[in-house]
Design a protein around this motif. Structure first.
Motif, PDB file in Angstrom:
ATOM      1  N   ALA A 132       0.830  -1.209   0.000  1.00  0.00           N
ATOM      2  CA  ALA A 132       0.000   0.000   0.000  1.00  0.00           C
ATOM      3  C   ALA A 132       0.869   1.265   0.000  1.00  0.00           C
ATOM      4  CB  ALA A 132      -0.920  -0.012   1.218  1.00  0.00           C
ATOM      5  N   LEU A 133       1.947   1.262   0.773  1.00  0.00           N
ATOM      6  CA  LEU A 133       2.850   2.427   0.812  1.00  0.00           C
ATOM      7  C   LEU A 133       3.527   2.636  -0.547  1.00  0.00           C
ATOM      8  CD1 LEU A 133       4.479   1.962   4.333  1.00  0.00           C
ATOM      9  CD2 LEU A 133       2.880   3.755   3.640  1.00  0.00           C
ATOM     10  N   GLY A 153     -15.632  -6.725  -0.789  1.00  0.00           N
ATOM     11  CA  GLY A 153     -14.398  -5.998  -1.072  1.00  0.00           C
ATOM     12  C   GLY A 153     -14.321  -5.566  -2.528  1.00  0.00           C
ATOM     13  N   LYS A 154     -14.716  -6.475  -3.430  1.00  0.00           N
ATOM     14  CA  LYS A 154     -14.730  -6.115  -4.852  1.00  0.00           C
ATOM     15  C   LYS A 154     -15.728  -4.985  -5.123  1.00  0.00           C
ATOM     16  CE  LYS A 154     -13.284 -10.610  -6.663  1.00  0.00           C
ATOM     17  NZ  LYS A 154     -13.635 -11.745  -7.546  1.00  0.00           N
ATOM     18  N   LEU A 155     -16.891  -5.090  -4.473  1.00  0.00           N
ATOM     19  CA  LEU A 155     -17.904  -4.042  -4.636  1.00  0.00           C
ATOM     20  C   LEU A 155     -17.382  -2.704  -4.132  1.00  0.00           C
ATOM     21  CD1 LEU A 155     -20.793  -3.054  -5.208  1.00  0.00           C
ATOM     22  CD2 LEU A 155     -21.422  -3.826  -2.916  1.00  0.00           C
ATOM     23  N   ALA A 156     -16.742  -2.716  -2.953  1.00  0.00           N
ATOM     24  CA  ALA A 156     -16.195  -1.474  -2.389  1.00  0.00           C
ATOM     25  C   ALA A 156     -15.142  -0.886  -3.316  1.00  0.00           C
ATOM     26  CB  ALA A 156     -15.588  -1.757  -1.009  1.00  0.00           C
ATOM     27  N   GLY A 157     -14.310  -1.761  -3.909  1.00  0.00           N
ATOM     28  CA  GLY A 157     -13.299  -1.276  -4.845  1.00  0.00           C
ATOM     29  C   GLY A 157     -13.910  -0.622  -6.075  1.00  0.00           C
ATOM     30  N   LEU A 173     -14.847   4.982  -8.593  1.00  0.00           N
ATOM     31  CA  LEU A 173     -15.556   5.942  -9.451  1.00  0.00           C
ATOM     32  C   LEU A 173     -14.785   7.261  -9.515  1.00  0.00           C
ATOM     33  CD1 LEU A 173     -19.204   5.313  -8.188  1.00  0.00           C
ATOM     34  CD2 LEU A 173     -18.223   4.567 -10.370  1.00  0.00           C
ATOM     35  N   ARG A 174     -14.882   7.935 -10.649  1.00  0.00           N
ATOM     36  CA  ARG A 174     -14.140   9.189 -10.828  1.00  0.00           C
ATOM     37  C   ARG A 174     -14.523  10.246  -9.793  1.00  0.00           C
ATOM     38  NH1 ARG A 174     -11.237   9.375 -15.443  1.00  0.00           N
ATOM     39  NH2 ARG A 174     -11.725   7.825 -17.055  1.00  0.00           N
ATOM     40  N   GLU A 175     -15.781  10.165  -9.324  1.00  0.00           N
ATOM     41  CA  GLU A 175     -16.241  11.152  -8.342  1.00  0.00           C
ATOM     42  C   GLU A 175     -15.656  10.901  -6.950  1.00  0.00           C
ATOM     43  OE1 GLU A 175     -18.950  10.951 -11.740  1.00  0.00           O
ATOM     44  OE2 GLU A 175     -18.122   9.448 -10.374  1.00  0.00           O
ATOM     45  N   ILE A 176     -15.055   9.738  -6.727  1.00  0.00           N
ATOM     46  CA  ILE A 176     -14.518   9.419  -5.389  1.00  0.00           C
ATOM     47  C   ILE A 176     -12.986   9.386  -5.456  1.00  0.00           C
ATOM     48  CG2 ILE A 176     -14.623   7.816  -3.423  1.00  0.00           C
ATOM     49  CD1 ILE A 176     -17.349   6.920  -4.435  1.00  0.00           C
ATOM     50  N   LEU A 177     -12.381   8.217  -5.742  1.00  0.00           N
ATOM     51  CA  LEU A 177     -10.917   8.130  -5.780  1.00  0.00           C
ATOM     52  C   LEU A 177     -10.378   7.771  -7.163  1.00  0.00           C
ATOM     53  CD1 LEU A 177     -10.057   6.253  -2.427  1.00  0.00           C
ATOM     54  CD2 LEU A 177      -9.863   8.698  -2.922  1.00  0.00           C
ATOM     55  N   GLY A 178     -11.261   7.643  -8.153  1.00  0.00           N
ATOM     56  CA  GLY A 178     -10.819   7.225  -9.476  1.00  0.00           C
ATOM     57  C   GLY A 178     -10.357   8.363 -10.368  1.00  0.00           C
ATOM     58  N   SER A 179      -9.946   9.469  -9.794  1.00  0.00           N
ATOM     59  CA  SER A 179      -9.508  10.620 -10.591  1.00  0.00           C
ATOM     60  C   SER A 179      -7.997  10.576 -10.814  1.00  0.00           C
ATOM     61  CB  SER A 179      -9.886  11.917  -9.870  1.00  0.00           C
ATOM     62  OG  SER A 179      -9.206  12.015  -8.632  1.00  0.00           O
ATOM     63  N   GLU A 180      -7.509  11.448 -11.685  1.00  0.00           N
ATOM     64  CA  GLU A 180      -6.076  11.479 -11.990  1.00  0.00           C
ATOM     65  C   GLU A 180      -5.249  11.858 -10.770  1.00  0.00           C
ATOM     66  OE1 GLU A 180      -3.017  13.589 -15.183  1.00  0.00           O
ATOM     67  OE2 GLU A 180      -5.186  13.783 -15.443  1.00  0.00           O
ATOM     68  N   LEU A 221      -6.117  11.306  -7.495  1.00  0.00           N
ATOM     69  CA  LEU A 221      -6.283  10.447  -6.311  1.00  0.00           C
ATOM     70  C   LEU A 221      -6.055   8.956  -6.556  1.00  0.00           C
ATOM     71  CD1 LEU A 221      -9.468  12.131  -4.774  1.00  0.00           C
ATOM     72  CD2 LEU A 221      -7.096  12.424  -4.061  1.00  0.00           C
ATOM     73  N   TRP A 222      -5.726   8.555  -7.774  1.00  0.00           N
ATOM     74  CA  TRP A 222      -5.620   7.119  -8.049  1.00  0.00           C
ATOM     75  C   TRP A 222      -4.566   6.412  -7.183  1.00  0.00           C
ATOM     76  CZ3 TRP A 222      -0.967   5.243  -9.513  1.00  0.00           C
ATOM     77  CH2 TRP A 222      -0.080   6.083 -10.175  1.00  0.00           C
ATOM     78  N   PRO A 223      -3.438   7.064  -6.776  1.00  0.00           N
ATOM     79  CA  PRO A 223      -2.500   6.332  -5.905  1.00  0.00           C
ATOM     80  C   PRO A 223      -3.140   5.913  -4.582  1.00  0.00           C
ATOM     81  CG  PRO A 223      -1.432   8.267  -6.834  1.00  0.00           C
ATOM     82  CD  PRO A 223      -2.888   8.396  -7.127  1.00  0.00           C
ATOM     83  N   TRP A 224      -4.031   6.762  -4.065  1.00  0.00           N
ATOM     84  CA  TRP A 224      -4.706   6.425  -2.795  1.00  0.00           C
ATOM     85  C   TRP A 224      -5.755   5.337  -2.991  1.00  0.00           C
ATOM     86  CZ3 TRP A 224      -1.823   8.052   0.854  1.00  0.00           C
ATOM     87  CH2 TRP A 224      -1.068   9.224   0.686  1.00  0.00           C
ATOM     88  N   LEU A 225      -6.318   5.289  -4.193  1.00  0.00           N
ATOM     89  CA  LEU A 225      -7.229   4.183  -4.520  1.00  0.00           C
ATOM     90  C   LEU A 225      -6.482   2.851  -4.484  1.00  0.00           C
ATOM     91  CD1 LEU A 225      -9.887   2.989  -5.649  1.00  0.00           C
ATOM     92  CD2 LEU A 225      -9.057   3.577  -7.932  1.00  0.00           C
ATOM     93  N   LEU A 226      -5.303   2.822  -5.107  1.00  0.00           N
ATOM     94  CA  LEU A 226      -4.509   1.593  -5.131  1.00  0.00           C
ATOM     95  C   LEU A 226      -3.982   1.233  -3.744  1.00  0.00           C
ATOM     96  CD1 LEU A 226      -2.438   2.045  -8.433  1.00  0.00           C
ATOM     97  CD2 LEU A 226      -4.536   0.762  -8.081  1.00  0.00           C
ATOM     98  N   ALA A 227      -3.819   2.235  -2.883  1.00  0.00           N
ATOM     99  CA  ALA A 227      -3.293   1.986  -1.538  1.00  0.00           C
ATOM    100  C   ALA A 227      -4.383   1.671  -0.520  1.00  0.00           C
ATOM    101  CB  ALA A 227      -2.506   3.207  -1.063  1.00  0.00           C
ATOM    102  N   SER A 228      -5.650   1.792  -0.921  1.00  0.00           N
ATOM    103  CA  SER A 228      -6.750   1.653   0.045  1.00  0.00           C
ATOM    104  C   SER A 228      -6.834   0.264   0.670  1.00  0.00           C
ATOM    105  CB  SER A 228      -8.083   2.007  -0.626  1.00  0.00           C
ATOM    106  OG  SER A 228      -8.336   1.155  -1.727  1.00  0.00           O
ATOM    107  N   SER A 229      -6.301  -0.765  -0.007  1.00  0.00           N
ATOM    108  CA  SER A 229      -6.319  -2.117   0.572  1.00  0.00           C
ATOM    109  C   SER A 229      -5.512  -2.197   1.862  1.00  0.00           C
ATOM    110  CB  SER A 229      -5.771  -3.131  -0.435  1.00  0.00           C
ATOM    111  OG  SER A 229      -6.596  -3.195  -1.564  1.00  0.00           O
ATOM    112  N   GLY A 230      -4.599  -1.257   2.036  1.00  0.00           N
ATOM    113  CA  GLY A 230      -3.793  -1.255   3.254  1.00  0.00           C
ATOM    114  C   GLY A 230      -4.606  -0.964   4.507  1.00  0.00           C
TER     115      GLY A 230
END
Length: 234
Positions: free
Chosen positions: A51-52, A111-115, A120-127, A129-138
């Protein structure tokens, strides 16, 4: 060049599966040697490192960090999908064992649903914030790492593999309360006696064992068709 970009993209996608394969193959040996709770805690540390790496990959301008993070996520998932059902089943009383084992698939789906939702672009799927989306599993790994030290090792592990009857009974009282659990204790005693006279089979020995051939065919068919049914594309 486009070819290099496609290669890197394919590697990022594929390394998760490669890590999962390695984690699954090592799981049996490590859990027997170091116990399931300890291995699960180490798995959470691996997931936190992944995640880091994901979180700071954009800041560091390093696609190598994404590659390493995906690989470590795969290793952690390969471990967790094997250890978690075993540990949950072993620490549950007999009447709840079926229910607790079914929670694995339920929470995997959640977990898949939450991901999908937080992606979504309106939450963490933007240009941005995407690193935090990928790190959210941590986050889930951190929660589990904090909680696990307060849970005992599984009673069956303490009795069958460590032959520590005092710790075994202490773990049962801590997990299941002070009630009458003699039926479960008797079942584990029988399992211990059965395992003493039964040889554990390695993967190649299972494949060569003719009496297990049809069970193996069924499992392979189910798991293969599950991957080919289109759920990943959906």
């Amino acid at each position: 060049p486009p070819e290099t970009i496609m290669l890197l993209w394919s590697l990022i996608v594929s390394l998760y599966g490669i890590g999962g394969l390695l984690g699954s193959l090592c799981c049996g040996y490590l859990t027997t040697k170091y116990r399931k709770k300890k291995c699960q805690m180490c798995t959470n540390l691996i997931m936190l490192v992944a995640a880091l790496l994901m979180a700071f990959s954009k800041t560091a301008k390093s696609f190598e960090m994404i590659l390493a993070g995906r690989f470590l996520y795969g290793v952690g998932s390969g471990f967790s999908l094997n250890i978690h059902p075993q540990y949950v089943g072993e620490i549950s009383p007999k009447k709840l064992r079926g229910f607790t084992n079914s929670t694995v698939s339920v929470f995997l789906t959640l977990g898949k649903l939450a991901g999908q939702v937080i992606g979504l672009r309106e939450i963490l799927g933007s240009e941005a914030l995407w690193p935090w989306l990928l790190a959210s599993s941590g986050l889930s790994a951190l929660v589990q790492l904090v909680i696990l030290p307060f849970l005992p090792d599984s009673p069956s592990y303490l009795l069958i593999q460590k032959s520590n009857e005092e710790a075994f009974r202490k773990a049962i009282r801590k997990l299941w309360g002070e009630g009458d659990h003699q039926a479960e204790i008797d079942d584990m005693m029988k399992e211990k006696a059965a395992m003493a006279s039964t040889k554990s089979l390695r993967v190649l020995e299972i494949i060569k064992e003719r009496s297990l051939r049809w069970q193996l065919y069924i499992l392979i068919t189910v798991m293969t068709t599950l991957q080919l049914c289109g759920i990943n594309a959906v």
